[in-house]
Write an enzyme that holds these catalytic residues in place. Structure first.
Site, mmCIF file in Angstrom:
data_model
loop_
_atom_site.group_PDB
_atom_site.id
_atom_site.type_symbol
_atom_site.label_atom_id
_atom_site.label_comp_id
_atom_site.label_asym_id
_atom_site.label_seq_id
_atom_site.Cartn_x
_atom_site.Cartn_y
_atom_site.Cartn_z
ATOM 1 N N CYS A 1 32.535 -59.349 39.544
ATOM 2 C CA CYS A 1 32.571 -60.452 38.640
ATOM 3 C C CYS A 1 32.448 -61.693 39.414
ATOM 4 O O CYS A 1 31.871 -62.555 39.318
ATOM 5 C CB CYS A 1 33.137 -60.202 37.371
ATOM 6 N N HIS B 1 38.252 -61.224 33.809
ATOM 7 C CA HIS B 1 36.804 -61.026 33.974
ATOM 8 C C HIS B 1 36.176 -62.536 33.936
ATOM 9 O O HIS B 1 36.801 -63.249 33.134
ATOM 10 C CB HIS B 1 36.197 -59.866 33.189
ATOM 11 N N HIS C 1 26.514 -61.904 34.261
ATOM 12 C CA HIS C 1 27.999 -61.045 34.882
ATOM 13 C C HIS C 1 27.678 -59.949 35.304
ATOM 14 O O HIS C 1 26.647 -59.327 35.613
ATOM 15 C CB HIS C 1 28.928 -61.170 33.801
#
Length: 148
Positions: free
Chosen positions: A62, A112, A124
């Protein structure tokens, strides 16, 4: 009539990217351009496989995707999602714009990150076994940051 034509020409020149300087607007315009470039770079990586610790050009985790996208757009970010959050200007959900970073957290810990694409969606690289993709933001437990 001549004044109107030259005003339209100057505006057209500015919109097309002619580099017209507007006092007081350059920092925000520069940030918006950077964010748009980074967003487009992330979108161009659609389908690239997730790999923990990878920061491109063909595999990403990520924060590797956000790091890669902004670096290619001209701005260096730290490596981890938490460090990226710490480096951004924190903004509210009502202030978010395309290209801002979306941070997922538990308590005060960020785990994240993605790049806001508009319409409550983000680009993402979610987790092992997945690929870079556009996805709806599934929770309200997110923070937003603008790369400065």
């Amino acid at each position: 009539m001549l004044a109107r034509a030259s005003t339209a020409s100057a505006l057209t020149f500015a919109v097309v990217g002619g580099g017209l300087l507007v006092p007081g607007a350059s920092a925000e315009a520069e940030a918006a351009t950077l964010a748009t470039k980074a967003l487009n770079i992330a979108a161009s990586k659609r389908g690239a496989p997730y790999k923990y610790g990878a920061a491109g050009p063909s595999r990403f985790d990520c924060s590797g995707l956000t790091l890669y996208s902004f670096k290619r757009a001209g701005k260096t970010l730290p490596r981890t999602a938490q460090s990226q959050y710490n480096k951004t200007r924190h903004i509210s959900a009502s202030q978010r714009q395309r290209g801002d970073l979306v941070f997922f957290h538990r308590g005060r810990s960020v785990y994240h990150v993605g790049i806001y694409a508009g319409s409550n969606k983000m680009w993402h690289s979610p987790r092992r076994g997945t690929v870079v993709r556009l996805e709806r933001i599934w929770t309200k437990s997110v923070w937003y940051g603008r790369v400065k």
